[in-house]
Design an enzyme around this catalytic site. Sequence first.
Site, PDB file in Angstrom:
ATOM      1  N   CYS A 157      39.011  42.518  28.470  1.00  0.00           N
ATOM      2  CA  CYS A 157      38.656  43.859  29.051  1.00  0.00           C
ATOM      3  C   CYS A 157      37.325  43.782  29.625  1.00  0.00           C
ATOM      4  CB  CYS A 157      38.649  44.959  27.594  1.00  0.00           C
ATOM      5  SG  CYS A 157      37.472  44.138  26.525  1.00  0.00           S
ATOM      6  N   GLU A 158      37.232  43.324  30.942  1.00  0.00           N
ATOM      7  CA  GLU A 158      36.203  43.033  31.698  1.00  0.00           C
ATOM      8  C   GLU A 158      36.708  43.215  32.850  1.00  0.00           C
ATOM      9  OE1 GLU A 158      32.772  40.753  30.821  1.00  0.00           O
ATOM     10  OE2 GLU A 158      33.051  40.445  28.826  1.00  0.00           O
TER      11      GLU A 158
END
Length: 416
Positions: free
Chosen positions: A344-345
């Site tokens: 989740c980046e």
Amino acid sequence: MTEYYSTQTNFYGDSSPEKLIKEYGSPLYVYNEKILRQHCRDMKNLVDYPNFIPNYSIKANSNLQIIKTVHEEGLRADAMSAGEIRLLLHAGYKPEELFFVPNNVSEAELRYAVENGVLVSVDSLSQLELLGKINPGGNAAVRFNPGVGAGHHEKVVTAGKKTKFGVNIDCVAQVKEIAKKYNLRICGVNQHIGSLFMEGDSYIEGVKSLLSVAGQFEDIDFVDMGGGFGIPYKKQEGQASLDLASFREKLTKVLEQWTDKYGKKILFKSEPGRYIVAECGILLGTVYAVKNNYAHRYVGTDIGFNVLARPVMYDSHHDIEAYRDGKPLNAEAAEEVTVVGNICESGDIIAKDRALPAIQEGDILGIMDAGAYGFAMSSNYNMRLRPAEVMIRENGEAVLIRRRDTFEDLIAPFNV
Ligand code: LLP
């Protein structure tokens, strides 16, 4: 780009990317034993000098089976930490085959090496003092900074005027003073100028500089020239391998001239990591989503930077192959896509604006040259399971050499 590397090398032996993923899960690190052994042999032939041995730098890939295979090929090993020493002893290396080249370590860590009979190289005067206190009258090596560096990214240039590594070459007098105080014998000197060079001139410059330091010690047994030998990460663009033949010729001359002058055929060593393992490893992953977000087309996979950190950390390029129904897709590029992982980046990118064949959901991607600093730098970030590792034996058979993490592995270390 006409033929895939995996096809040219028969990388998967009797198996295929699809079969391997079906059996061992996705993502998956796959290593080819034949390529691994060949690279060990290349490094043993680095110079035409009888008293030469490469030490495999296991930080690049510390899978136990890989370490054992490299040992079978007759290489010794370097360790960077007490944990690496522990693993190498477990793998069957004898203490005298190991060289501990740490950086800023505790007394306990130095003691661990000394008590296990492993020779230590220190890279500061402070650590030489500490080693002297722990092991008076013993042997010691010193890592010097020859003043020249090399590398594919500033984060991996480990010598020259702007790095934390090594003792300056003008500090020989202080080294001798500390050695005398503790009755230490300086039995060798070493260096490592950085990681990934594709032409050997800076390495040879570094060696010359180190030899001029070595000559100031009356009775050394060895000079360790360091690692850093590059591999072509852009094979699909036709990038060539390191020209080892011409490198060999030049380096041999330098070593022979020096030993003639020094009057002793000392042992020469090197510390290759990447060269040994990078090209024998492919990271397989699965495509789960393909989409257009505004101007960009994204290929969404399970190869996050928890699995392969190099592209995010150093903007490193890895060639990519695509497979469908167990076979390589036609390698001709059809569209430009950004290949991303599942972390989740937004920086979780394996390849940006890369021309690839038209990819669809369910395809398998192979990330090339992932054997070095791939699994070794992987993590459980986002509580993801680190992948399994498989080796394709010389007879073509696939064997599991490390199982995939389990949910239990994630929970086990907590004591609450
Ligand atoms: N010796 C010492 C003291 C080292 O620090 C290193 C690597 C080596 C030998 C082996 O270097 P090689 O032959 O593998 O270039 N994670 C980075 C590379 C870091 C290298 C650190 N030191 C990458 O993925 O490119």
